[in-house]
Design an enzyme around this catalytic site. Sequence first.
Site: not given
Ligand code: GDP
Length: 423
Positions: A12, A40
């Site tokens: 995440d 993701h």
């Molecule tokens: P992944 O599984 O590693 O792709 O991560 P997830 O999608 O589970 O979690 C990351 C969450 O944080 C998602 O809802 C993204 O839209 C959000 N996100 C990613 N980078 C940023 C950031 O820099 N700032 C904010 N506020 N949200 C982010």
Amino acid sequence: MLTSIVGINWGDEGKGRMVDLLAESQDIVVRYQGGNNAGHTVINDKGKFVLNILPSAILRDDKVNVIGNGMVVNIEHLCGEIAKLREGGINISPKNLKISDKAVVCCPFDVMQDCLEEDRLADRKFGSTRRGISPIYADKYMKKAIRMGDILHPEYLRSRLETIIEWKNLTIVGSYGAEPYTVEGMLDWFKQFGEPLKDYIIDTGYYLNKALDAGKKVMLEAQLGALRDIDFGIYPYTTSSNTITAYGPVGAGIPNRKVDSAIGVMKAYSTCVGEGPFTAEMFGEEAEELRKAGGEYGAATGRPRRVGGFDVVASRYGCMVQAASEIALTKLDILDYMDKIPVCVAYEVDGKRVEEFPSGEALNTAKPIVEYVPGWHCSTANCRKYSDLPKEARDYIEYIEKAVDCNIKYISVGAERDAIIIK
Ligand code: GDP
């Protein structure tokens, strides 16, 4: 050129968001492990999407996406995911999606077995996503799994199912007392969800080798992070596959290739879904505030995530096992509200200060040693240049960079594609 995008922490970290951004300069993106336990989240000009099985470049028209042999594919879920994306205006065809003939199929009896076991464990449960991931990986290594390529050979598929279902029912019916699966029922399932995928199934190893020989740029997209790796993570609270860069070429079907550069995606604070040791964990109001600010609820499951301050010990270890060449630091903007920012700088194990990530019972009993660094108290969401960031935010980034001993190249300050600073 072969690049990997991998998680430094417990998952995440925002890998999907970084792949969506960095795929612009790539030709092909490959998922190399895991299945539909991934979630993701990608937000771009086309809308908001949660991807479970499909690589995150599926949202870009001109990129090829590959589901590698290291993945476990629930074909029913994949058909649903494709249909949903098509409704959202995304084009998906055998031109931009290729599925390895060697990826194994996660079947309904695997999902059932996962649920039955979590229910049996009750309050000792592992916090499984209940998507059948650990049973199907176990089946794979017991050589009792169906592979995607078997879908192309109906008679062979039938004979494999006869063997596998007879064996699987010994557990499902014999151990758990649930209803048996039948060969005919499973053949119907394969007909419904396997047939539509037939044209996508190829030997992706040869495909990728030829592409790399022709000078194409290939990116390997990981699911979860270093601390969930089956060998190097917080076993047994890990996932059932290798999430690390070193496994990338194997799970992608190109074990003969070396990764040229590994981009480690690391969060500006810590989060962890499910059970297991999480040394930097915060509790009470302080935790609730951070959880809310970061929207820390699982993308695949909706479960509230456990949260904590940045963990130097775990992250330095994560950078090491991922062989990270550079870091993308995500969600810096979430810390905008904090007066002082907690950082877990070391652990205490048996009364001693420890800076190397322990395992087993030493990790279970580790206590955090926390220090605070000054916050910046203003919004970073609109910063697009490193110099736009307040001094305290730059100090925080440089402090982390030194602590984990890896260059932070990208800083993400929002979920949208352009909310990025390149340092
Ligand atoms: P992944 O599984 O590693 O792709 O991560 P997830 O999608 O589970 O979690 C990351 C969450 O944080 C998602 O809802 C993204 O839209 C959000 N996100 C990613 N980078 C940023 C950031 O820099 N700032 C904010 N506020 N949200 C982010």
